[in-house]
Write a protein that holds these residues in place. Structure first.
Motif, PDB file in Angstrom:
ATOM      1  N   GLU A 191      -5.870  11.570   0.670  1.00 11.12           N
ATOM      2  CA  GLU A 191      -6.923  10.713   1.226  1.00 11.12           C
ATOM      3  C   GLU A 191      -6.362   9.413   1.782  1.00 11.12           C
ATOM      4  O   GLU A 191      -6.926   8.827   2.702  1.00 11.12           O
ATOM      5  CB  GLU A 191      -7.977  10.409   0.156  1.00 11.12           C
ATOM      6  CG  GLU A 191      -8.988  11.546   0.014  1.00 11.12           C
ATOM      7  CD  GLU A 191      -9.713  11.510  -1.331  1.00 11.12           C
ATOM      8  OE1 GLU A 191      -9.829  10.405  -1.904  1.00 11.12           O
ATOM      9  OE2 GLU A 191     -10.133  12.593  -1.795  1.00 11.12           O
ATOM     10  N   SER A 192      -5.235   8.960   1.225  1.00  6.18           N
ATOM     11  CA  SER A 192      -4.653   7.691   1.681  1.00  6.18           C
ATOM     12  C   SER A 192      -4.084   7.793   3.093  1.00  6.18           C
ATOM     13  O   SER A 192      -3.913   6.798   3.780  1.00  6.18           O
ATOM     14  CB  SER A 192      -3.532   7.266   0.732  1.00  6.18           C
ATOM     15  OG  SER A 192      -2.347   8.006   1.020  1.00  6.18           O
TER      16      SER A 192
ATOM     17  N   ARG B  17       0.831  -1.202   0.000  1.00  5.59           N
ATOM     18  CA  ARG B  17       0.000   0.000   0.000  1.00  5.59           C
ATOM     19  C   ARG B  17       0.868   1.256   0.000  1.00  5.59           C
ATOM     20  O   ARG B  17       0.644   2.198  -0.736  1.00  5.59           O
ATOM     21  CB  ARG B  17      -0.891  -0.013   1.250  1.00  5.59           C
ATOM     22  CG  ARG B  17      -2.160   0.788   1.102  1.00  5.59           C
ATOM     23  CD  ARG B  17      -2.977   0.695   2.379  1.00  5.59           C
ATOM     24  NE  ARG B  17      -2.708   1.815   3.267  1.00  5.59           N
ATOM     25  CZ  ARG B  17      -3.354   2.975   3.179  1.00  5.59           C
ATOM     26  NH1 ARG B  17      -4.272   3.147   2.265  1.00  5.59           N
ATOM     27  NH2 ARG B  17      -3.069   3.960   3.999  1.00  5.59           N
TER      28      ARG B  17
ATOM     29  N   GLU C 151      -5.673  12.045  -4.138  1.00  3.99           N
ATOM     30  CA  GLU C 151      -5.756  10.623  -3.796  1.00  3.99           C
ATOM     31  C   GLU C 151      -4.719  10.286  -2.715  1.00  3.99           C
ATOM     32  O   GLU C 151      -5.005   9.549  -1.780  1.00  3.99           O
ATOM     33  CB  GLU C 151      -5.532   9.792  -5.056  1.00  3.99           C
ATOM     34  CG  GLU C 151      -6.085   8.373  -4.946  1.00  3.99           C
ATOM     35  CD  GLU C 151      -5.870   7.578  -6.233  1.00  3.99           C
ATOM     36  OE1 GLU C 151      -5.914   8.194  -7.332  1.00  3.99           O
ATOM     37  OE2 GLU C 151      -5.657   6.351  -6.136  1.00  3.99           O
TER      38      GLU C 151
ATOM     39  N   VAL D  47       1.154   4.316  -2.846  1.00  4.23           N
ATOM     40  CA  VAL D  47       0.959   5.744  -2.582  1.00  4.23           C
ATOM     41  C   VAL D  47       2.194   6.527  -3.016  1.00  4.23           C
ATOM     42  O   VAL D  47       2.096   7.602  -3.618  1.00  4.23           O
ATOM     43  CB  VAL D  47       0.656   5.982  -1.085  1.00  4.23           C
ATOM     44  CG1 VAL D  47       0.596   7.474  -0.789  1.00  4.23           C
ATOM     45  CG2 VAL D  47      -0.652   5.310  -0.691  1.00  4.23           C
TER      46      VAL D  47
END
Ligand code: ZN
Length: 390
Positions: free
Chosen positions: A135-136, A103, A132, A107
């Motif tokens: 938001e991660s 993950r 994005e 990102v």
């Protein structure tokens, strides 16, 4: 040297990964490995400022070890910094497409691709990616910093302000001065659109964010003067002396107009004389001389200037003194002096001289920009002082 430092960052990350991996491998297998040589070879090229050769070496490493995410990150970053944005974009897009990414790596790849797009001027795509990333919950500060840059480029002041406030909350670094500038930008838009109340409200918010915001006071003065509220305009303009006295030359013209409209030119002269305690630029001397000239005539004004210029010489001051002397000379019949020639020479000396300079990057010109076009600092450009300045 600075560029070299940035080039080395991805390499530093890569070396950390590589040494860790090498440790693991040497425990698992005794196979001799050719990669360390290549790695140090690449590093050597970078240190000798030969990034092209370094890229060649790292590309070979990537071919040998295709699964290695870190080498691709390092390469992508190197390409972007070298200005080869399309290759950087391709590398980062390929990375994102890999199903095996963690993950955090995903990102990181989104952030890197966003930086590529920003560099390529594809602002919409960059914006979507940075949002994005925010938001991660990973790399939030980096993504917000890029968004702040992007919204300023697009002059989206409302969004820029929201991002700046969020960034300030996360880093603990005050963004108040910048936020005040964003309010001023919006206030100028409101003035241009004829929305006086909105402009007033935005100026108030600018001052609420940064009470020393000169630009907000100048805007307020301009706005109130425009609508005949001279007292309110003066109140705003007089604030500048205490906010940042370097900007004093900017308030003299509008202030004179307001005092004149109110029939209080004597008060204006008294104000100027009082400000002399705080401000020693030639603009102030010239403004005082102008008031003396209107009240007591050319000779009195010339006398005052001569006295002051002995204490603080300045090209603009001398030029004005010459002008006054020239008028006096023309009034005497038969004088054929050297003054007109001197006047011409002085005019030539002053023509095209910059009147404003950025204290951060040195950018100079004859327009007061609040956002430096060169280093993009806010309120870093000020009137020039000294013998040839204001
Ligand atoms: Zn600058």
């Amino acid at each position: 040297m600075n560029e070299l430092f940035w080039l080395l960052l991805p390499v530093a990350a890569l070396s950390g990964w590589y040494l860790g991996r090498r440790g693991l491998r040497s425990r698992a297998t005794s196979r001799a490995d050719s990669l360390p040589d290549a790695y140090f070879q690449g590093l050597n090229f970078l240190l000798n400022e030969q990034p092209d050769k370094a890229i060649e070496v790292f590309t070979r490493m990537a071919e040998v070890d295709a699964d290695t995410v870190e080498i691709h990150f390092a390469l992508g970053s190197l390409f972007r910094r070298r200005g080869e944005v399309e290759r950087a974009i391709r590398i980062h897009q390929n990375l994102i497409a890999r199903p095996s990414l963690t993950r955090r790596q995903r990102v990181q790849a989104l952030l890197a691709l966003g930086e590529d797009y920003l560099r390529a001027g594809l602002l919409d795509r960059a914006e979507t990616l940075f949002q994005e990333v925010v938001e991660s919950g990973e790399h939030v500060i980096e993504a917000l910093t890029h968004l702040l840059d992007l919204y300023q480029q697009e002059k989206e002041w409302e969004r820029a302000r929201t991002v700046a406030e969020r960034l300030g909350g996360l880093t603990g670094q005050s963004m108040d001065k910048m936020v005040a500038q964003f309010y001023c930008e919006q206030a100028e838009q409101a003035v241009a659109a004829g929305d006086r109340n909105r402009a007033r409200n935005l100026i108030k918010r600018a001052l609420g964010s940064d009470s020393s915001c000169v630009r907000a006071s100048l805007l307020q003065g301009q706005l109130e003067q425009q609508f005949g509220n001279y007292r309110a305009a003066l109140k705003a303009l007089q604030r500048v002396r205490y906010q940042d006295v370097d900007y004093l030359p900017e308030v003299l013209r509008p202030m004179e107009a307001c005092y004149r409209e109110l029939g209080r030119t004597q008060d204006y002269l008294a104000y100027l004389q009082a400000v002399q305690q705080d401000y020693h630029g030639v603009s102030l001397l010239l403004a005082i001389a102008e008031q003396i000239q209107q009240r007591d005539g050319d000779q009195a004004a010339a006398q005052y200037l001569e006295q002051q210029l002995r204490k603080r010489p300045s090209v603009r001051g001398l030029n004005r003194l010459l002008e006054l002397s020239l008028v006096a000379e023309e009034n005497q019949v038969g004088t054929d002096g050297v003054l007109p020639v001197l006047q011409e020479l002085f005019d030539g000396l002053l023509a095209g001289k910059p009147t404003y300079r950025c204290g951060r990057c040195g950018f100079a010109g004859r327009t007061l920009y609040w956002h430096c076009p060169s280093c993009r600092g806010w309120s870093t450009i000020k009137p020039i002082h000294g013998i040839e300045g204001e």
